[in-house]
Structure formats: structure tokens, C-alpha cells
Design a protein around this motif. Structure first.
Motif, mmCIF file in Angstrom:
data_model
loop_
_atom_site.group_PDB
_atom_site.id
_atom_site.type_symbol
_atom_site.label_atom_id
_atom_site.label_comp_id
_atom_site.label_asym_id
_atom_site.label_seq_id
_atom_site.Cartn_x
_atom_site.Cartn_y
_atom_site.Cartn_z
ATOM 1 N N ASN A 85 -27.037 7.548 -12.678
ATOM 2 C CA ASN A 85 -25.687 7.130 -13.068
ATOM 3 C C ASN A 85 -25.229 7.837 -14.339
ATOM 4 O O ASN A 85 -24.087 8.297 -14.436
ATOM 5 C CB ASN A 85 -25.652 5.613 -13.288
ATOM 6 N N GLN A 86 -26.124 7.904 -15.320
ATOM 7 C CA GLN A 86 -25.753 8.543 -16.586
ATOM 8 C C GLN A 86 -25.468 10.023 -16.404
ATOM 9 O O GLN A 86 -24.511 10.560 -16.978
ATOM 10 C CB GLN A 86 -26.875 8.336 -17.604
ATOM 11 N N ILE A 87 -26.265 10.687 -15.592
ATOM 12 C CA ILE A 87 -26.056 12.111 -15.356
ATOM 13 C C ILE A 87 -24.766 12.349 -14.576
ATOM 14 O O ILE A 87 -23.983 13.250 -14.903
ATOM 15 C CB ILE A 87 -27.265 12.701 -14.620
ATOM 16 N N ALA A 88 -24.523 11.537 -13.555
ATOM 17 C CA ALA A 88 -23.294 11.695 -12.763
ATOM 18 C C ALA A 88 -22.057 11.509 -13.633
ATOM 19 O O ALA A 88 -21.066 12.241 -13.482
ATOM 20 C CB ALA A 88 -23.282 10.688 -11.609
ATOM 21 N N ALA A 89 -22.093 10.543 -14.548
ATOM 22 C CA ALA A 89 -20.948 10.304 -15.424
ATOM 23 C C ALA A 89 -20.729 11.486 -16.368
ATOM 24 O O ALA A 89 -19.578 11.906 -16.601
ATOM 25 C CB ALA A 89 -21.160 9.023 -16.221
ATOM 26 N N SER A 90 -21.800 12.042 -16.920
ATOM 27 C CA SER A 90 -21.678 13.191 -17.823
ATOM 28 C C SER A 90 -21.070 14.390 -17.106
ATOM 29 O O SER A 90 -20.178 15.066 -17.630
ATOM 30 C CB SER A 90 -23.047 13.568 -18.393
ATOM 31 N N VAL A 91 -21.550 14.669 -15.886
ATOM 32 C CA VAL A 91 -21.040 15.807 -15.116
ATOM 33 C C VAL A 91 -19.571 15.591 -14.758
ATOM 34 O O VAL A 91 -18.756 16.528 -14.843
ATOM 35 C CB VAL A 91 -21.890 16.014 -13.855
ATOM 36 N N ALA A 92 -19.213 14.371 -14.375
ATOM 37 C CA ALA A 92 -17.831 14.087 -13.987
ATOM 38 C C ALA A 92 -16.877 14.242 -15.174
ATOM 39 O O ALA A 92 -15.749 14.723 -15.025
ATOM 40 C CB ALA A 92 -17.725 12.686 -13.403
ATOM 41 N N ARG A 93 -17.329 13.824 -16.363
ATOM 42 C CA ARG A 93 -16.471 13.994 -17.545
ATOM 43 C C ARG A 93 -16.213 15.468 -17.825
ATOM 44 O O ARG A 93 -15.105 15.858 -18.233
ATOM 45 C CB ARG A 93 -17.117 13.317 -18.753
ATOM 46 N N ALA A 94 -17.221 16.290 -17.607
ATOM 47 C CA ALA A 94 -17.045 17.732 -17.790
ATOM 48 C C ALA A 94 -16.067 18.291 -16.763
ATOM 49 O O ALA A 94 -15.205 19.124 -17.085
ATOM 50 C CB ALA A 94 -18.386 18.446 -17.688
ATOM 51 N N GLU A 95 -16.167 17.823 -15.508
ATOM 52 C CA GLU A 95 -15.249 18.276 -14.467
ATOM 53 C C GLU A 95 -13.812 17.865 -14.787
ATOM 54 O O GLU A 95 -12.867 18.613 -14.538
ATOM 55 C CB GLU A 95 -15.666 17.684 -13.114
ATOM 56 N N ARG A 96 -13.665 16.681 -15.352
ATOM 57 C CA ARG A 96 -12.336 16.185 -15.679
ATOM 58 C C ARG A 96 -11.677 17.023 -16.769
ATOM 59 O O ARG A 96 -10.449 17.144 -16.834
ATOM 60 C CB ARG A 96 -12.429 14.725 -16.131
ATOM 61 N N LEU A 98 -15.459 6.527 -12.046
ATOM 62 C CA LEU A 98 -14.997 5.944 -13.306
ATOM 63 C C LEU A 98 -14.910 7.008 -14.396
ATOM 64 O O LEU A 98 -13.986 6.999 -15.217
ATOM 65 C CB LEU A 98 -15.916 4.810 -13.741
ATOM 66 N N ALA A 99 -15.873 7.923 -14.424
ATOM 67 C CA ALA A 99 -15.822 9.001 -15.413
ATOM 68 C C ALA A 99 -14.615 9.906 -15.179
ATOM 69 O O ALA A 99 -14.072 10.495 -16.116
ATOM 70 C CB ALA A 99 -17.109 9.818 -15.363
ATOM 71 N N LEU A 100 -14.168 9.989 -13.911
ATOM 72 C CA LEU A 100 -12.966 10.758 -13.589
ATOM 73 C C LEU A 100 -11.701 9.951 -13.814
ATOM 74 O O LEU A 100 -10.591 10.463 -13.654
ATOM 75 C CB LEU A 100 -13.022 11.226 -12.124
ATOM 76 N N GLY A 101 -11.866 8.661 -14.163
ATOM 77 C CA GLY A 101 -10.710 7.798 -14.383
ATOM 78 C C GLY A 101 -10.084 7.289 -13.102
ATOM 79 O O GLY A 101 -8.908 6.881 -13.090
ATOM 80 N N ASN A 102 -10.830 7.288 -12.014
ATOM 81 C CA ASN A 102 -10.283 6.933 -10.707
ATOM 82 C C ASN A 102 -10.747 5.535 -10.297
ATOM 83 O O ASN A 102 -11.739 5.376 -9.595
ATOM 84 C CB ASN A 102 -10.721 7.969 -9.669
ATOM 85 N N GLY A 103 -10.022 4.511 -10.740
ATOM 86 C CA GLY A 103 -10.384 3.139 -10.403
ATOM 87 C C GLY A 103 -10.247 2.840 -8.926
ATOM 88 O O GLY A 103 -11.066 2.119 -8.347
ATOM 89 N N ASP A 104 -9.209 3.396 -8.271
ATOM 90 C CA ASP A 104 -9.036 3.176 -6.836
ATOM 91 C C ASP A 104 -10.202 3.778 -6.055
ATOM 92 O O ASP A 104 -10.662 3.199 -5.066
ATOM 93 C CB ASP A 104 -7.715 3.797 -6.368
#
Length: 470
Positions: A74-85, A320-326
Motif C-alpha cells: 500500500n505504501q509503495i503504491a501510494a508513493s508511485v501514484a503521487r509521482a504519476e499525479r 486515493l493518492a491520485l485524488g480519485n475518491g470515486d
């Protein structure tokens, strides 16, 4: 095709791409323990009893240790997604470098925690072996169990290292090697079991401890295979480091803060099912045999829920890291829909050919055990839906970094609701083994509903910001 169905199919394919390798990995793990059980049974009743007892103790420690590093993905996925964003933004390159640094730090912390858990777990297993004669076990069985535990103990270190690297590959959304490695481990385990038990291929003849040594060896080989596979991946290799001694104290503390409740949740669930097995034994050998057979069937199918839960958890962290609640809400709906589809198919098989699915586990000549198990299968048809849903619920909350709520809710569902229901239906209502399973169903249903309710409430309160175009 309606837009809703189109979205569901698209999300299901995306979830399946991550979930299928995880499901295969889980099923391969079941195949390993099943192979061990068959091999121990060939040695004799005493060896099977002692080996089975050792495996139960080992699995309790192993399951809780795995929970300590489960949040790594989970922590790694969130870090990668923030970078993509951040791609396309002025500081996008800096954000990518920061994400890579975060991933490396999480990997180092996970290996540090895995090493500590493996060392402590091995010591615990050895101490349990020493205490067996004090726990009322027969001297012969206690000695055999001790030798098995001593052979299994060293395997915890590579087992937890494997899980840490596994979570890294899953968090990076590149788990493809898991399927091949875990499937290959089945054949290697079977071959090593035979060779070490009987002393073939120039290896020593060890008997029962050979099963434990084979398992420990397979864990080590699996870890090395997964590590080398990741090192050959251009995307994974720069981020994978074994320098656990350089782990940041803050990263280790964060991992433990998230992992300890997960480990406690896994331990609580395993304990709940262990208690119900003891209760089934109070109604005689036939009831216990029926309970054991159906429980093994449920355990096999449950691995599908485990894979879906892990995949859904990773996807929630990413959305969530991408800000996509839906998107995070759709992950829940997609995972539950996929689980329900599988459970419908399995349930139909249970109801139409119960004797076929029970044949590998029960002697057909034991009419009473088969009859009890057939009745339990009817309950299991419905129980499986809630068992899968509660496991997915725990994973969804883990995606929100909310592991404490999952632990508290499972305590309520399993022990405050489920166990009293088991006692009431099995003993007070006189339903015996069927009552146990109806009580299990009640506890799992309550747990699933509470977990999913908590996820919806927490997600609504978070109000993630919508994704903006780059």
C-alpha cells in the motif's frame, strides 16, 4: 451494454490483472501445505499427528509475521501514484525522485522488520517446542513435534523476506513472476520432501524433520528466485535494496504501526477458527472430521478472496493518492462483485455434487461424517460470501491506512458476536456441528457488514480531491 456494466467489466479486468497472480500464489501456498500433509500421512499416524500439530503452530506464527509487512504494498503504491499525479507539473521530476527515495526506504524498512520478525518468530517456535511436554502432549508425539518445529524455525526468515519483496512487486504493480515461482515451488517441495524423508539423491534420511527442512529450503529458494527476478526488471531493480541495516527508524516505526494491527487481525481470525475446531471435536470424531473437511474446502476457496483483498487494497491506495475518491468506491464494488461471481459458481458445485467435493477429504464408508459434512456445505454456500466480503473489507481499510479499525471490528465480529452465536446455536439450540457453522456465518456476516460500513464512512469523511488534468 449499459455504461455501468461496461465500467464494471473494465474495472474487473484491471483488478484481475493484479489479483490473478496473487490468487495463484495463495493457491500454491495451500498446495505446499497439502503436499506436506500427504507426505506426513505416508509416514504413519503418529508422524501425521505430530507434524500436523507442528504445522498449526508454525502457521500461527507465520501468518502474524506476514501481517507485519502486508502494508508495504500500500505504501509503495501510494508513493508511485503521487509521482504519476505530478507528471507535467513544474516539480514533476523532483516528485518522481522523492517517490523513488520513499520506495527504497519502505523496502529497507520492510526487510528490517521481516528480519526481526523472523528471528523472534523462530525463537518463539523453538520455545513452544520445548514447552510441549508441559502442555499435556504425549512424550512420543511431543518429541516428534519438536524435531519438526526445529526444522521449520529457520524457514521463517526467508519466508518473511519473500513476503517483503512480494509486497514490493505488488505495490509496483509488477507481480507477474509470483505465479511462476510459487507454482515451481510446489514441484520442488514435493521432490525435496521425498528425498529428505527417505534419503534419496545422496541426501540424509531424516523422516519427519525432512518435511520441515524441505519447507524451509523452499522458502529460501523462493525468496532468492523472486529477488533475482526483480533484479532483472529494469523498473524494479533500481528500487530494490537489501540494505536493511540502513533502514530509517521512522519508516520502521510507521510500518510497525500499520502492521501490528494487521498481524493481530490475522491472529485473531486464526484463533477464532481454531476454537470452533475444538468445539466441533466435542461432538465426536465424525463431527470433527466433517468440520475439518469442509473447513479445508473453505480455506482453499478463501485464497481467491485473499488475492482480491490484496489487489483491492493496493488499488485503493493508488486511487486515493491520485485524488480519485470515486475510483476508490468503485474498487470496493468491483472486488465484491468478482468475489460474488466466484462464490455463486462454487456454491452451485457444493449443492449439486457434494459427495464429489468431499471425496478427497472423507472416507465414503463413514456415512455419518459425510452426512454432517453435506449439511455443513449448505451453510458454507452462504458463509463463503461473507467470509470473502470481510476479508475484502479488511483490505479496503488497509488501503486507507486504517488498520486499527479493521482489528477492532474483527474482534467484535468474531469474538463478541460470532463466538456467542456458535455457543448458542451449537449447544443451547442443540444443532451441534451445523450450529457451529451457523454461528460462524453470523460472526462473519456481522464482521463484513461492519467493515464495509466503516470503509464507506471513512472514505466519505476523507473527501479526496478530484483528479485534475495535467
Amino acid at each position: 451494454m449499459t455504461p455501468m456494466l461496461t465500467t464494471l467489466l473494465r474495472d474487473s479486468r484491471a483488478l484481475g490483472a493484479l489479483a490473478v497472480p496473487l490468487v495463484l500464489s495463495q493457491l500454491a501456498q495451500v498446495a505446499l501445505t497439502t503436499t506436506d500433509t500427504v507426505m506426513m500421512g505416508l509416514l504413519g499416524t503418529a508422524q501425521l499427528a505430530a507434524g500436523g500439530l507442528a504445522v498449526v503452530m508454525f502457521n500461527q506464527v507465520r501468518t502474524m509475521g506476514v501481517g507485519l509487512v502486508t502494508s508495504v504494498g500500500n505504501q509503495i503504491a501510494a508513493s508511485v501514484a503521487r509521482a504519476e499525479r505530478a507528471v507535467g507539473e513544474p516539480d514533476g521530476t523532483a516528485a518522481e525522485r522523492t517517490a523513488h527515495d520513499e520506495v527504497r526506504e519502505v523496502v529497507r524498512a520492510s526487510l528490517a522488520v521481516a528480519t526481526l520478525a523472523g528471528a523472534v518468530g523462530a525463537l518463539v517456535i523453538i520455545l513452544i517446542g520445548q514447552a510441549l511436554p508441559l502442555l499435556g502432549q504425549q512424550a512420543g508425539v511431543a518429541h516428534l513435534t519438536q524435531t519438526m518445529l526445529y526444522a521449520l524455525a529457520p524457514g521463517l526468515l526467508p519466508c518473511f523476506w519473500f513476503q517483503a519483496v512480494r509486497q514490493f512487486t505488488v505495490g509496483m504493480r509488477r507481480p507477474q513472476a509470483l505465479s511462476q515461482i510459487t507454482l515451481a515451488s510446489i514441484a520442488v517441495n514435493a521432490g525435496l520432501n521425498w528425498a529428505l524423508i527417505h534419503g534419496t539423491l545422496g541426501l540424509p534420511r531424516l523422516g519427519l524433520p525432512g518435511v520441515g527442512l524441505a519447507t524451509s529450503t523452499v522458502y529460501l529458494l523462493s525468496f532468492l528466485a523472486l529477488y533475482l527476478s526483480a533484479k532483472r526488471d529494469d523498473e524494479l531493480a533500481p528500487l530494490l535494496t537489501l540494505a536493511a541495516f540502513r533502514a530509517d527508524a521512522a519508516a520502521v516505526k510507521r510500518l510497525l504501526r500499520l502492521g501490528i494491527p494487521i498481524a493481530a487481525t490475522y491472529g485473531s481470525e486464526a484463533g477464532f477458527f481454531s476454537v470452533t475446531a475444538l468445539m466441533a471435536g466435542s461432538f465426536g470424531a465424525d463431527a470433527l472430521a466433517a468440520h475439518t473437511a469442509v473447513n479445508q474446502l473453505i480455506y482453499i476457496v478463501f485464497q481467491i478472496a485473499v488475492g482480491l483483498s490484496h489487489a483491492a487494497s493496493i488499488n485503493v491506495s493508488r486511487e486515493l493518492a491520485l485524488g480519485n475518491g470515486d475510483g476508490a468506491r468503485r474498487v470496493k464494488d468491483t472486488a465484491l462483485a468478482c468475489a460474488a461471481a466466484v462464490m455463486v459458481i462454487v456454491g452451485i458445485v457444493y449443492l449439486t455434487v457434494p459427495h464429489v467435493v468431499l471425496a478427497p477429504f472423507l472416507d465414503a464408508s463413514s456415512d455419518r461424517a459425510v452426512t454432517i459434512a453435506t449439511h455443513l456445505l449448505i451453510v458454507a454456500v452462504f458463509l463463503q460470501f461473507f467470509d470473502c466480503a470481510q476479508n475484502i473489507g479488511v483490505g479496503l481499510l488497509r488501503g486507507l491506512d486504517d488498520t486499527k479499525s479493521g482489528f477492532r471490528i474483527t474482534l467484535i465480529g468474531y469474538w463478541a458476536i460470532g463466538l456467542p452465536a456458535v455457543c448458542l446455536l451449537a449447544y443451547a439450540a442443540g444443532l451441534h456441528a451445523v450450529g457451529i457453522w451457523l454461528g460462524l456465518l453470523t460472526g462473519l456476516a456481522a464482521t463484513a457488514l461492519l467493515l464495509l460500513r466503516r470503509y464507506n464512512a471513512t472514505l466519505s469523511a476523507m473527501r479526496p480531491q478530484p483528479v485534475t488534468a495535467a
